[in-house]
Motif scaffolding. Structure first.
Motif, PDB file in Angstrom:
ATOM      1  N   PRO A 186      10.732  10.126 -41.961  1.00  0.00           N
ATOM      2  CA  PRO A 186      10.264  11.513 -42.072  1.00  0.00           C
ATOM      3  C   PRO A 186      10.933  12.378 -41.010  1.00  0.00           C
ATOM      4  CG  PRO A 186       8.594  10.118 -41.047  1.00  0.00           C
ATOM      5  CD  PRO A 186       9.670   9.198 -41.536  1.00  0.00           C
ATOM      6  N   GLN A 187      11.355  13.560 -41.411  1.00  0.00           N
ATOM      7  CA  GLN A 187      12.050  14.456 -40.492  1.00  0.00           C
ATOM      8  C   GLN A 187      11.090  15.009 -39.440  1.00  0.00           C
ATOM      9  OE1 GLN A 187      15.409  15.489 -40.246  1.00  0.00           O
ATOM     10  NE2 GLN A 187      14.587  16.365 -38.351  1.00  0.00           N
ATOM     11  N   THR A 188      11.497  14.902 -38.174  1.00  0.00           N
ATOM     12  CA  THR A 188      10.754  15.562 -37.102  1.00  0.00           C
ATOM     13  C   THR A 188      10.918  17.072 -37.258  1.00  0.00           C
ATOM     14  OG1 THR A 188      11.203  13.705 -35.622  1.00  0.00           O
ATOM     15  CG2 THR A 188      10.419  15.743 -34.619  1.00  0.00           C
ATOM     16  N   VAL A 189       9.818  17.799 -37.366  1.00  0.00           N
ATOM     17  CA  VAL A 189       9.885  19.228 -37.683  1.00  0.00           C
ATOM     18  C   VAL A 189       9.518  20.080 -36.476  1.00  0.00           C
ATOM     19  CG1 VAL A 189       9.409  18.853 -40.121  1.00  0.00           C
ATOM     20  CG2 VAL A 189       7.503  19.224 -38.543  1.00  0.00           C
ATOM     21  N   PHE A 190      10.007  21.298 -36.502  1.00  0.00           N
ATOM     22  CA  PHE A 190       9.646  22.289 -35.496  1.00  0.00           C
ATOM     23  C   PHE A 190       8.213  22.743 -35.761  1.00  0.00           C
ATOM     24  CE2 PHE A 190       9.811  26.959 -34.361  1.00  0.00           C
ATOM     25  CZ  PHE A 190       9.651  26.750 -33.003  1.00  0.00           C
ATOM     26  N   ASP A 191       7.310  22.418 -34.858  1.00  0.00           N
ATOM     27  CA  ASP A 191       5.884  22.707 -35.054  1.00  0.00           C
ATOM     28  C   ASP A 191       5.272  23.074 -33.693  1.00  0.00           C
ATOM     29  OD1 ASP A 191       3.210  22.824 -35.686  1.00  0.00           O
ATOM     30  OD2 ASP A 191       3.199  20.973 -36.873  1.00  0.00           O
ATOM     31  N   PRO A 192       5.470  24.312 -33.249  1.00  0.00           N
ATOM     32  CA  PRO A 192       4.966  24.706 -31.928  1.00  0.00           C
ATOM     33  C   PRO A 192       3.446  24.634 -31.814  1.00  0.00           C
ATOM     34  CG  PRO A 192       5.802  26.607 -33.139  1.00  0.00           C
ATOM     35  CD  PRO A 192       6.203  25.402 -33.903  1.00  0.00           C
ATOM     36  N   ASP A 193       2.742  24.845 -32.913  1.00  0.00           N
ATOM     37  CA  ASP A 193       1.282  24.742 -32.866  1.00  0.00           C
ATOM     38  C   ASP A 193       0.853  23.306 -32.569  1.00  0.00           C
ATOM     39  OD1 ASP A 193       0.965  27.445 -33.407  1.00  0.00           O
ATOM     40  OD2 ASP A 193       0.862  27.128 -35.572  1.00  0.00           O
ATOM     41  N   ARG A 194       1.490  22.350 -33.220  1.00  0.00           N
ATOM     42  CA  ARG A 194       1.197  20.946 -32.962  1.00  0.00           C
ATOM     43  C   ARG A 194       1.575  20.585 -31.530  1.00  0.00           C
ATOM     44  NH1 ARG A 194      -1.900  16.540 -33.914  1.00  0.00           N
ATOM     45  NH2 ARG A 194      -0.707  14.592 -33.720  1.00  0.00           N
ATOM     46  N   ALA A 195       2.715  21.076 -31.079  1.00  0.00           N
ATOM     47  CA  ALA A 195       3.147  20.803 -29.709  1.00  0.00           C
ATOM     48  C   ALA A 195       2.134  21.354 -28.707  1.00  0.00           C
ATOM     49  CB  ALA A 195       4.525  21.415 -29.462  1.00  0.00           C
ATOM     50  N   LYS A 196       1.664  22.579 -28.931  1.00  0.00           N
ATOM     51  CA  LYS A 196       0.694  23.193 -28.020  1.00  0.00           C
ATOM     52  C   LYS A 196      -0.600  22.410 -27.987  1.00  0.00           C
ATOM     53  CE  LYS A 196      -1.581  27.577 -26.966  1.00  0.00           C
ATOM     54  NZ  LYS A 196      -1.715  29.024 -27.331  1.00  0.00           N
ATOM     55  N   TRP A 197      -1.055  21.948 -29.146  1.00  0.00           N
ATOM     56  CA  TRP A 197      -2.302  21.187 -29.210  1.00  0.00           C
ATOM     57  C   TRP A 197      -2.194  19.891 -28.421  1.00  0.00           C
ATOM     58  CZ3 TRP A 197      -3.943  16.425 -31.045  1.00  0.00           C
ATOM     59  CH2 TRP A 197      -5.326  16.266 -31.174  1.00  0.00           C
ATOM     60  N   LEU A 198      -1.065  19.181 -28.595  1.00  0.00           N
ATOM     61  CA  LEU A 198      -0.868  17.916 -27.883  1.00  0.00           C
ATOM     62  C   LEU A 198      -0.780  18.137 -26.374  1.00  0.00           C
ATOM     63  CD1 LEU A 198       1.751  16.240 -30.258  1.00  0.00           C
ATOM     64  CD2 LEU A 198      -0.577  15.429 -29.830  1.00  0.00           C
ATOM     65  N   LEU A 199      -0.055  19.188 -25.958  1.00  0.00           N
ATOM     66  CA  LEU A 199       0.099  19.463 -24.537  1.00  0.00           C
ATOM     67  C   LEU A 199      -1.219  19.891 -23.906  1.00  0.00           C
ATOM     68  CD1 LEU A 199       3.484  21.369 -24.784  1.00  0.00           C
ATOM     69  CD2 LEU A 199       3.153  19.136 -23.699  1.00  0.00           C
ATOM     70  N   ASN A 200      -1.972  20.735 -24.622  1.00  0.00           N
ATOM     71  CA  ASN A 200      -3.258  21.202 -24.107  1.00  0.00           C
ATOM     72  C   ASN A 200      -4.261  20.064 -24.030  1.00  0.00           C
ATOM     73  OD1 ASN A 200      -4.909  23.469 -23.222  1.00  0.00           O
ATOM     74  ND2 ASN A 200      -6.062  23.132 -25.114  1.00  0.00           N
ATOM     75  N   LYS A 201      -4.232  19.198 -25.019  1.00  0.00           N
ATOM     76  CA  LYS A 201      -5.128  18.040 -25.069  1.00  0.00           C
ATOM     77  C   LYS A 201      -4.963  17.160 -23.830  1.00  0.00           C
ATOM     78  CE  LYS A 201      -5.632  13.656 -27.548  1.00  0.00           C
ATOM     79  NZ  LYS A 201      -5.077  12.799 -28.634  1.00  0.00           N
ATOM     80  N   ASN A 202      -3.739  17.027 -23.359  1.00  0.00           N
ATOM     81  CA  ASN A 202      -3.450  16.140 -22.236  1.00  0.00           C
ATOM     82  C   ASN A 202      -3.290  16.879 -20.911  1.00  0.00           C
ATOM     83  OD1 ASN A 202      -2.903  13.260 -23.463  1.00  0.00           O
ATOM     84  ND2 ASN A 202      -1.933  14.713 -24.874  1.00  0.00           N
ATOM     85  N   GLY A 203      -3.572  18.178 -20.908  1.00  0.00           N
ATOM     86  CA  GLY A 203      -3.566  18.946 -19.679  1.00  0.00           C
ATOM     87  C   GLY A 203      -2.206  19.359 -19.172  1.00  0.00           C
ATOM     88  N   PHE A 204      -1.169  19.237 -19.990  1.00  0.00           N
ATOM     89  CA  PHE A 204       0.186  19.535 -19.515  1.00  0.00           C
ATOM     90  C   PHE A 204       0.472  21.031 -19.430  1.00  0.00           C
ATOM     91  CE2 PHE A 204       0.975  15.151 -21.201  1.00  0.00           C
ATOM     92  CZ  PHE A 204       1.340  14.595 -19.990  1.00  0.00           C
ATOM     93  N   LEU A 205      -0.285  21.853 -20.158  1.00  0.00           N
ATOM     94  CA  LEU A 205      -0.038  23.300 -20.103  1.00  0.00           C
ATOM     95  C   LEU A 205      -0.403  23.868 -18.738  1.00  0.00           C
ATOM     96  CD1 LEU A 205      -1.165  24.628 -23.609  1.00  0.00           C
ATOM     97  CD2 LEU A 205       1.148  24.242 -22.751  1.00  0.00           C
TER      98      LEU A 205
END
Length: 522
Positions: A329-348
């Protein structure tokens, strides 16, 4: 008609062993012509330039070496090994390999090639004092011995069905037994060394005693280095040189408008972001996943490579490779998914390591800025630290939590996997470890059934795609420029002027421009 974007997305820029896209090369005369002098400009040159095949490390070295030396095998336009100095190769178990040498091959000094030359050439890669660039690959050879005057037997530590591809690397070229002085070249190649000035120029003249009866058309070739981009392109436009390596994508249209040819070769070369998984935020797999979703691959393709690339999918085999896994499966540009993952783990809310980039890693500075912009849009602060080109590969590459690299096309899928993804790989950029991957690599090397080996390679690519910290947004199309009088250039999966072997195939047609003007439509 497919647009360039459509071709890129569908992986449609293909190369066959006998040619490629017709637009990449001019129309050919009826047959090759013998004679002529050609001047070629590469991109790199320094006082460390060498005539020792074992120590070749830059494109100019490889081009020079291909003029003067031969290996036991050569890699064709699709990177399949073909006989060269070895006219026949045999192995029953892929661990013990027997090479039968061509009789009557002569070195430039008149000596006849024997098994002793091959044994000496291969064994010296194991000597640390030689500083061979392929010592890691050479260590797989447990023993190298002569079997008569024209036979060589190589025993490996473990079976490897792809071993002939390893010997197709330029560094494994054959030199004469006992050679230690490399002020000049004494090989079996199609040209003899008439002059060598490190960092300045090399002059090659045709070898009248070359063992191969077909090809090698030009009388002489001068190879120089012009590192400055505009100066190199201007040298072609002014007629000071006939061929240049590494055309800037932004100058392709200009060259073609001025009547120059531009050869496009789809390659396995890529510029990547390596997220180290043993230190820093990369220890969290969801951080790695988030960064991969922040890559706008279409934007990188359009603004950085101007479409001269194909889509990457965070695995290292290009779409043209016969083992490329089309099912991933192609890795897609998904900034919303990226933001959710980063926020979930405190990286933001954390101070993150900077993106390490350099002009040494092709276009990495531009790609880093694009990634930084996408990060800022989701509230993530990601600094870019540009390092100087000088010393980047020894002092910066693989030393930081987030850093860019630039990987050239490999001779086989096995080399790609073993050099950069196995647990003990010397260039494992993200420090990824997978015992299952290592197990599959060993299994693939002794699998004779092509379909079964392909299935193994598919699983290995899946493991890389899902688990490693490597972000590969695109595969780069190699661009080389040439005057219309130069013929014989063809696209090559090895990139860089037919995998650096162009000198063996080109010929000069002084009437090319006039002929094409006459045949042009009104």
């Amino acid at each position: 008609m497919l647009s360039r974007r459509d071709m890129m997305k569908q992986g449609a820029l293909l190369v066959a062993a006998g040619g490629g896209a017709l637009r990449s090369c001019p129309a050919r005369a009826a047959q090759p012509l013998r004679g002529g002098h050609v001047r070629v400009a590469s991109t790199t040159g320094s006082l460390s330039d060498t005539l020792d095949p074992a120590r070749e490390s830059m494109a100019t070295d490889y081009m020079r070496g291909a003029m003067f030396y031969d290996g036991l095998v050569t890699l064709d336009a699709t990177l399949v090994p073909q006989p060269a100095l070895a006219e026949r190769i045999e192995s029953d178990d892929f661990r013990t390999w027997t090479f039968h040498l061509r009789p009557g091959v002569q070195f430039h000094d008149g000596a006849t090639l024997t098994s002793a030359d091959v044994v000496y050439s291969l064994r010296r890669h194991l000597d640390p004092l030689v500083a061979s660039q392929v010592r890691f690959q050479a260590r797989a050879m447990r023993s190298v011995r002569a079997d008569g005057p024209l036979g060589v037997v190589i025993e490996l530590d473990a079976p490897n069905i792809s071993f002939p591809s390893v010997l197709g690397l330029n560094n494994f070229a054959i030199i004469r037994d006992g050679t230690k002085n490399f002020e000049t070249a004494n090989g079996t190649g199609p040209f003899r060394c008439a002059a060598f000035q490190p960092g300045i120029r090399s002059l090659a003249v045709r070898n009248p005693d070359f063992w191969k009866t077909d090809g090698v058309w030009i009388d002489s070739l001068e190879l120089i280095s012009i590192s400055d981009d505009m100066a190199r392109h201007n040298a072609l436009l002014s007629g000071d040189v006939d061929i240049i390596a590494e055309v800037n994508p932004r100058l392709v249209a200009l060259l073609r408008q001025r009547g120059m040819g531009v050869m496009e070769s789809p390659t396995g070369t890529y510029t990547d972001l390596a997220i180290r998984q043993d230190i820093g935020p990369g220890k969290n797999p969801e951080f790695v996943q988030a960064i991969k979703h922040l890559f706008n691959r279409d934007q990188v393709a359009d603004s950085v490579w101007l479409g001269f690339c194909r889509l990457g999918n965070d695995q290292p085999l290009p779409p043209e490779d016969r083992y490329y896994n089309h099912d991933l499966p192609q890795t897609v540009f998904d900034p919303d998914r990226a933001k959710w993952l980063l926020n979930k783990n405190g990286f933001l809310n954390q101070e993150l390591p900077p993106l390490i980039c350099s002009p040494a890693a092709n276009a990495s500075v531009d790609i880093a800025v694009l990634l930084q912009n996408e990060a800022s849009r989701i509230g993530m602060k990601l600094d870019v630290r540009r390092m100087p080109a000088d010393g980047y590969w020894s002092q910066s590459w693989m030393h930081f939590p987030l850093g860019f690299g630039n990987v050239n096309a490999r001779g086989s899928a096995d080399m790609t996997f073993s050099l950069a993804f196995a647990s003990a790989a010397p260039w494992n950029e993200s420090h990824w470890r997978s015992s299952r991957f290592d197990e599959l690599l060993a299994l693939s090397r002794r699998e004779a059934d092509e379909a079964k080996r392909k299935a193994i390679y598919y699983e290995m690519q899946t493991l890389i795609h899902d688990g490693s910290g490597l972000c590969i947004p695109n595969f780069i199309t190699s661009l080389d420029g040439y005057h219309q009088r130069i013929r014989g250039l063809r696209p090559h999966l090895g990139g860089h002027l037919m995998g650096n072997n162009f000198s063996r195939f080109i010929w000069v047609d002084e009437n090319a421009g006039a002929r094409e003007t006459e045949s042009a439509p009104a």
